[in-house]
Design an enzyme around this catalytic site. Structure first.
Site, PDB file in Angstrom:
ATOM      1  CG  HIS A 132      41.174  34.105  35.175  1.00  9.93           C
ATOM      2  ND1 HIS A 132      39.970  34.632  35.571  1.00  9.93           N
ATOM      3  CD2 HIS A 132      42.014  35.152  35.040  1.00  9.93           C
ATOM      4  CE1 HIS A 132      40.070  35.942  35.668  1.00  9.93           C
ATOM      5  NE2 HIS A 132      41.296  36.289  35.359  1.00  9.93           N
TER       6      HIS A 132
HETATM    7  C1  T46 Z   1      40.914  39.491  36.000  1.00 11.11           C
HETATM    8  C2  T46 Z   1      39.987  39.826  37.103  1.00 11.11           C
HETATM    9  C3  T46 Z   1      40.594  40.680  38.164  1.00 11.11           C
HETATM   10  C4  T46 Z   1      34.790  40.884  28.397  1.00 11.11           C
HETATM   11  O1  T46 Z   1      33.988  40.673  27.467  1.00 11.11           O
HETATM   12  N1  T46 Z   1      35.704  41.886  28.304  1.00 11.11           N
HETATM   13  C5  T46 Z   1      36.593  42.157  29.288  1.00 11.11           C
HETATM   14  O2  T46 Z   1      37.423  43.092  29.153  1.00 11.11           O
HETATM   15  C6  T46 Z   1      36.548  41.352  30.484  1.00 11.11           C
HETATM   16  C7  T46 Z   1      37.524  41.624  31.629  1.00 11.11           C
HETATM   17  C8  T46 Z   1      35.620  40.353  30.578  1.00 11.11           C
HETATM   18  N2  T46 Z   1      34.759  40.145  29.559  1.00 11.11           N
HETATM   19  C9  T46 Z   1      33.724  39.077  29.684  1.00 11.11           C
HETATM   20  C10 T46 Z   1      34.259  37.657  29.793  1.00 11.11           C
HETATM   21  C11 T46 Z   1      33.195  36.976  30.627  1.00 11.11           C
HETATM   22  O3  T46 Z   1      32.147  36.527  29.790  1.00 11.11           O
HETATM   23  O4  T46 Z   1      33.027  39.315  30.916  1.00 11.11           O
HETATM   24  C12 T46 Z   1      32.649  38.099  31.522  1.00 11.11           C
HETATM   25  C13 T46 Z   1      33.155  38.009  32.965  1.00 11.11           C
HETATM   26  O5  T46 Z   1      34.579  37.894  32.920  1.00 11.11           O
HETATM   27  P1  T46 Z   1      35.380  36.996  33.980  1.00 11.11           P
HETATM   28  O6  T46 Z   1      34.571  35.820  34.367  1.00 11.11           O
HETATM   29  O7  T46 Z   1      36.746  36.757  33.421  1.00 11.11           O
HETATM   30  O8  T46 Z   1      35.446  38.004  35.216  1.00 11.11           O
HETATM   31  P2  T46 Z   1      36.323  37.921  36.536  1.00 11.11           P
HETATM   32  O9  T46 Z   1      35.783  38.947  37.457  1.00 11.11           O
HETATM   33  O10 T46 Z   1      36.424  36.522  37.044  1.00 11.11           O
HETATM   34  O11 T46 Z   1      37.810  38.331  36.054  1.00 11.11           O
HETATM   35  C14 T46 Z   1      38.078  39.666  35.627  1.00 11.11           C
HETATM   36  C15 T46 Z   1      38.972  39.646  34.391  1.00 11.11           C
HETATM   37  O12 T46 Z   1      38.382  38.852  33.366  1.00 11.11           O
HETATM   38  C16 T46 Z   1      40.356  39.138  34.670  1.00 11.11           C
HETATM   39  O13 T46 Z   1      41.220  39.543  33.638  1.00 11.11           O
HETATM   40  O14 T46 Z   1      42.109  39.365  36.208  1.00 11.11           O
HETATM   41  O15 T46 Z   1      38.751  40.396  36.656  1.00 11.11           O
END
Ligand code: T46
Length: 135
Positions: free
Chosen positions: A49
């Site tokens: 993303h």
């Molecule tokens: C990024 C990379 C380095 C929340 O509810 N609150 C939060 O503050 C975050 C970061 C995520 N979430 C929820 C959203 C999803 O349902 O946690 C779940 C996993 O998030 P995501 O799939 O976006 O995780 P990553 O590891 O792919 O990405 C994360 C960050 O979202 C993003 O900002 O840059 O780490």
């Protein structure tokens, strides 16, 4: 490419080491949120993303992993493996991260609280948005 690797000063003596990160002092934004990722499997690929406005400082205080960064024109891969080195990413950079060491902890300092509408999770949509912002 809107990213920078920042080497933070290590304050240490024979008892151990300490790194201090201060918003608007040694990073260019105020920290509104901290989150961390752990327990990653070695073949996992996370991210996929971009953010429309968020700024982040990302580091691995423990272990290592790789970030592939894409601004719609070029791709670069950086390995985070030093607890005092942070990856500063500005907005509109597509990121994927992978190649996690078994002990990896990815820690993120972010400039804003969580807002799903700031995410671009579709790569074609990301290309459309970066192309229209530069034309
Ligand atoms: C990024 C990379 C380095 C929340 O509810 N609150 C939060 O503050 C975050 C970061 C995520 N979430 C929820 C959203 C999803 O349902 O946690 C779940 C996993 O998030 P995501 O799939 O976006 O995780 P990553 O590891 O792919 O990405 C994360 C960050 O979202 C993003 O900002 O840059 O780490």
């Amino acid at each position: 490419m809107d990213y920078e690797l920042i080497d933070f000063k290590v304050m240490g003596d024979e008892t151990g080491s300490l790194v201090a990160i201060e918003g608007l002092k040694n990073i260019p934004f105020e920290v509104k949120r901290v989150y961390y990722i752990f327990g990653t499997t070695s073949n996992a690929v996370r991210g996929k993303h971009a953010h429309r406005n968020l700024q982040q400082l990302i580091f691995c205080p423990i272990g290592s992993c790789e970030f592939t960064l894409d601004n719609g024109v070029e791709r670069k891969t950086v390995r985070l493996q030093m607890p005092n080195q942070g990856l500063y990413i500005k907005s509109n950079v597509w990121r994927e991260f992978s190649a996690f060491s078994p002990d990896c902890v990815v820690m993120v300092l972010a400039s804003a609280i969580y807002d799903e509408s700031d995410y671009i999770r579709d790569y074609q949509e990301f290309l459309r948005e970066v192309t229209s912002s530069t034309s």
